[in-house]
Design a protein around this motif. Structure first.
Motif, PDB file in Angstrom:
ATOM      1  N   SER A 174      40.803  38.189  32.218  1.00  0.00           N
ATOM      2  CA  SER A 174      42.112  37.682  31.827  1.00  0.00           C
ATOM      3  C   SER A 174      42.026  36.934  30.507  1.00  0.00           C
ATOM      4  O   SER A 174      41.027  36.269  30.209  1.00  0.00           O
ATOM      5  N   SER A 175      43.069  37.035  29.699  1.00  0.00           N
ATOM      6  CA  SER A 175      43.129  36.247  28.466  1.00  0.00           C
ATOM      7  C   SER A 175      43.619  34.833  28.756  1.00  0.00           C
ATOM      8  O   SER A 175      43.668  33.994  27.862  1.00  0.00           O
ATOM      9  N   ASN A 176      43.967  34.580  30.006  1.00  0.00           N
ATOM     10  CA  ASN A 176      44.360  33.243  30.458  1.00  0.00           C
ATOM     11  C   ASN A 176      43.263  32.706  31.374  1.00  0.00           C
ATOM     12  O   ASN A 176      43.177  33.101  32.541  1.00  0.00           O
ATOM     13  N   PRO A 177      42.408  31.812  30.872  1.00  0.00           N
ATOM     14  CA  PRO A 177      41.254  31.344  31.655  1.00  0.00           C
ATOM     15  C   PRO A 177      41.635  30.692  32.983  1.00  0.00           C
ATOM     16  O   PRO A 177      40.824  30.655  33.905  1.00  0.00           O
ATOM     17  N   LYS A 196      43.902  33.247  38.245  1.00  0.00           N
ATOM     18  CA  LYS A 196      43.039  33.814  39.275  1.00  0.00           C
ATOM     19  C   LYS A 196      43.625  35.126  39.822  1.00  0.00           C
ATOM     20  O   LYS A 196      43.135  35.661  40.816  1.00  0.00           O
ATOM     21  N   GLU A 197      44.659  35.626  39.160  1.00  0.00           N
ATOM     22  CA  GLU A 197      45.310  36.857  39.600  1.00  0.00           C
ATOM     23  C   GLU A 197      44.403  38.065  39.370  1.00  0.00           C
ATOM     24  O   GLU A 197      43.618  38.109  38.422  1.00  0.00           O
ATOM     25  N   LYS A 198      44.540  39.070  40.241  1.00  0.00           N
ATOM     26  CA  LYS A 198      43.842  40.338  40.061  1.00  0.00           C
ATOM     27  C   LYS A 198      44.876  41.455  40.077  1.00  0.00           C
ATOM     28  O   LYS A 198      45.655  41.591  41.034  1.00  0.00           O
ATOM     29  N   TRP A 240      48.154  38.103  32.459  1.00  0.00           N
ATOM     30  CA  TRP A 240      48.539  37.655  33.796  1.00  0.00           C
ATOM     31  C   TRP A 240      47.346  37.506  34.730  1.00  0.00           C
ATOM     32  O   TRP A 240      47.464  36.885  35.792  1.00  0.00           O
ATOM     33  N   GLY A 241      46.212  38.074  34.369  1.00  0.00           N
ATOM     34  CA  GLY A 241      45.059  37.943  35.239  1.00  0.00           C
ATOM     35  C   GLY A 241      43.966  38.931  34.895  1.00  0.00           C
ATOM     36  O   GLY A 241      44.037  39.655  33.891  1.00  0.00           O
ATOM     37  N   GLU A 242      42.942  38.968  35.736  1.00  0.00           N
ATOM     38  CA  GLU A 242      41.878  39.958  35.585  1.00  0.00           C
ATOM     39  C   GLU A 242      42.461  41.338  35.858  1.00  0.00           C
ATOM     40  O   GLU A 242      43.183  41.535  36.844  1.00  0.00           O
ATOM     41  N   VAL A 243      42.151  42.290  34.999  1.00  0.00           N
ATOM     42  CA  VAL A 243      42.708  43.633  35.127  1.00  0.00           C
ATOM     43  C   VAL A 243      41.613  44.601  35.574  1.00  0.00           C
ATOM     44  O   VAL A 243      40.526  44.628  35.006  1.00  0.00           O
ATOM     45  N   ILE A 300      46.618  40.694  45.844  1.00  0.00           N
ATOM     46  CA  ILE A 300      46.413  41.685  44.787  1.00  0.00           C
ATOM     47  C   ILE A 300      47.760  42.147  44.245  1.00  0.00           C
ATOM     48  O   ILE A 300      48.709  42.345  45.003  1.00  0.00           O
ATOM     49  N   THR A 301      47.836  42.324  42.934  1.00  0.00           N
ATOM     50  CA  THR A 301      48.995  42.951  42.311  1.00  0.00           C
ATOM     51  C   THR A 301      48.632  44.401  42.001  1.00  0.00           C
ATOM     52  O   THR A 301      47.664  44.658  41.297  1.00  0.00           O
ATOM     53  N   LEU A 302      49.403  45.340  42.548  1.00  0.00           N
ATOM     54  CA  LEU A 302      49.169  46.756  42.308  1.00  0.00           C
ATOM     55  C   LEU A 302      50.166  47.280  41.279  1.00  0.00           C
ATOM     56  O   LEU A 302      51.352  46.958  41.334  1.00  0.00           O
TER      57      LEU A 302
END
Length: 296
Positions: free
Chosen positions: A22-25, A28-30, A54-57, A99-101
């Protein structure tokens, strides 16, 4: 962006995925991205930077799509095997909760189905121009019939020949977008296609045929009834690939779906209307994040 891909095996399948921080340290979103039929690694290249805000992609293969493999190609693929394998790959890549799908076309179909089947694991979903149900229409139906009559080799050969035509990839996108000239004149699209071509060339024709035959029999409408997960559904009003009437039924009958239509737009909403689509997705993700804070 890193191109190191991890591998995951489940029964008759091998899938791969890549992770992008993520570009936002503080996030914690995935966010798991799944492409459509005939997609390959790198399909989400234009959109990954947006989602990294928004999170780790995690860019995850669609079942059977390069670098993914169907290990035994003599077996037919069922919808439930497809969804089970896709789900297990999601858990392996991103864990089993919150998780965001995000999925496009066949990937969008998977996103809708998995959201309904696993409401305690999926936080929210974005489905772009999702495939809803068969039968497969048009010339592709010949490939389905060929497999069922043991003539799939003809489709394999035709796919290989067609893929090697000059500008075959560009022609494929041209069919799906609303304004082909405008789409291909964009510098970001030119750069994307140049990079993506190398991955697209490695797609395995027989795997595409097995997935296509499954899609001809598939119908996710019974699965998504009663869905509990917040879903943003994006589609173009001029989509030549997935008929609007198929998606309208799901929009009307599936709980918790927020549907947004894009005028003068075809099948590839996230590429054709990238700025507008990202604005709509940003509003959706922001609203859900705010809702979580309020409830907490």
């Amino acid at each position: 962006m890193s191109e190191i891909r991890k591998s995951f095996e489940w029964k008759n399948h091998r899938l791969t995925y890549s992770s992008y921080p993520s570009s936002n340290p503080k996030s914690k979103e995935k966010i798991v991205l799944i492409g459509g039929w005939c997609s390959a690694a790198g399909y989400w290249g234009l959109n990954i930077p947006f989602f990294q805000k928004w999170g780790e992609v995690i860019e995850l293969d669609l079942v059977g799509h390069y670098p993914a493999e169907i290990l035994d190609q003599s077996q037919k693929l069922t919808l439930m095997e497809f969804l089970e394998t896709q789900a297990e790959a999601v858990w392996a890549a991103a864990g089993t909760s919150q998780i965001t799908l995000v999925g496009h076309s066949t990937g969008g179909m998977a996103v809708l189905a998995l959201s309904a089947l696993y409401p305690t694991r999926i936080k929210q979903s974005i489905s772009i121009a999702p495939y809803i149900h068969g039968p497969v229409r048009g010339p592709l139906k010949l490939g389905v019939l060929g497999l069922r009559t043991n003539l799939g080799g003809i489709f394999d050969f035709g796919f290989k020949v067609g893929r090697n035509f000059p500008n075959a990839l560009q022609m494929g996108f041209s069919y799906g977008v609303y304004d082909s000239s405008e789409f291909h004149d964009r510098e970001d699209i030119k750069s994307f296609l140049e990079i993506y071509q190398k991955q697209f060339d490695k797609i395995e024709p027989r795997n595409m045929l097995l997935v296509l035959e499954m899609l001809d029999r598939a119908d996710i409408r019974p699965l998504v009834f009663g869905n509990e997960v917040p879903i943003l559904l994006l589609r173009g009003d001029e989509d030549p690939v997935v008929p609007g009437k198929d998606i309208e039924e799901v929009e009307r009958s599936t709980p918790n779906i927020q549907a947004v239509h894009f005028a003068e737009c075809g099948h590839f909403v996230h590429m054709e209307k990238i700025e507008l689509a990202e604005k709509v997705m940003s509003d959706f993700l922001s609203a859900k994040k705010q809702t979580k804070r309020t409830k907490g």
